[in-house]
Design an enzyme around this catalytic site. Sequence first.
Site, PDB file in Angstrom:
ATOM      1  N   ASP A  63       0.834  -1.017   0.334  1.00  0.00           N
ATOM      2  CA  ASP A  63       0.086  -0.106   0.120  1.00  0.00           C
ATOM      3  C   ASP A  63       0.779   1.534  -0.292  1.00  0.00           C
ATOM      4  O   ASP A  63       1.819   1.507   1.096  1.00  0.00           O
ATOM      5  CB  ASP A  63      -0.368   0.201   1.182  1.00  0.00           C
ATOM      6  CG  ASP A  63      -1.940   1.553   1.752  1.00  0.00           C
ATOM      7  OD1 ASP A  63      -1.238   1.731   0.465  1.00  0.00           O
ATOM      8  OD2 ASP A  63      -2.413   1.682   2.029  1.00  0.00           O
ATOM      9  N   ASP A 107       4.393  10.769   3.360  1.00  0.00           N
ATOM     10  CA  ASP A 107       4.509  11.658   4.558  1.00  0.00           C
ATOM     11  C   ASP A 107       5.144  11.418   5.169  1.00  0.00           C
ATOM     12  O   ASP A 107       5.823  11.604   6.144  1.00  0.00           O
ATOM     13  CB  ASP A 107       2.610  11.177   4.753  1.00  0.00           C
ATOM     14  CG  ASP A 107       2.124  12.085   4.442  1.00  0.00           C
ATOM     15  OD1 ASP A 107       1.899  12.591   3.792  1.00  0.00           O
ATOM     16  OD2 ASP A 107       0.568  12.044   4.736  1.00  0.00           O
TER      17      ASP A 107
END
Length: 288
Positions: free
Chosen positions: A232, A238
Amino acid sequence: MSAPRIAVVGSVNMDLLTATERLPAPGETILGSAFAATPGGKGANQAVAAARAGGRVTFIGAVGSDTFALELRQTLVEAEVDTTHLREVDGPSGIATITVDAAGQNSIVVIPGANSALTDLEPADLEAIAAADVLLCQLEIPVATVLAAAAHAAAHDTVVMLNPSPAQPLSPELIELVDVLVVNETEAAQLGPDVTHAVPHLVTTLGGSGAEYTNPDGAAVHADAPAAQVVDTTGAGDAFAGALAVSWMRGPEAALPFATAAGALATTRRGASTSSPTRTDIEAALRP
């Protein structure tokens, strides 16, 4: 050496994650294989990533008065992020609906909710920014707040690191305050060379190809991404940004491989903030 102090001014959302074989076409209904609600938001994700990567992190943001708020706050607390400056406002917290296909690619829709209410910075918020080594911001909160945070940071010799996501036009006033611009290839193209060449330090993530650092003189550093079994990609950028903020004071040559390893490791787990690796994991991935 003491842990770097990172102030993150940004968003916090509940991510509503759906797994599918492939991403649906416009107007198409398909069956999914799994669903999960996990804490996210680019600001909170980067704060958690920075804390796990070894930073002393303060988060400045807003949650709503709904049932999501407690879990969003608790996730930051469990990552040892200082939530003293996380305010609560009436109304819903921010949410993001995320669809992830079998190849790990995703599509995301963000509804700001309480993040839209972060329209001012209180004196205590400004003190936290001034005391930090690095201010890390994104664009899921009002841009005027990002500008105010960046201006205060610049006035107190705090490094201003901006991840301009979701990409949107940046004012000359904000561009002038940015020390480090962190973009992916799509964001770099959307912003254009007038912006990417105007900042002192540009860091571009390249997915599985790693990341690149350039300065206005054209000097470049490239870091390859460690091999990873992609599950994923949500939150990988981030994780990269949070780790970059923590390692930036060591210089781009050291910071880039550290952040690239963090981003690669994040793709091996589902979720956003929950996928960020620890400093120990990152350092292990960097060993020959």
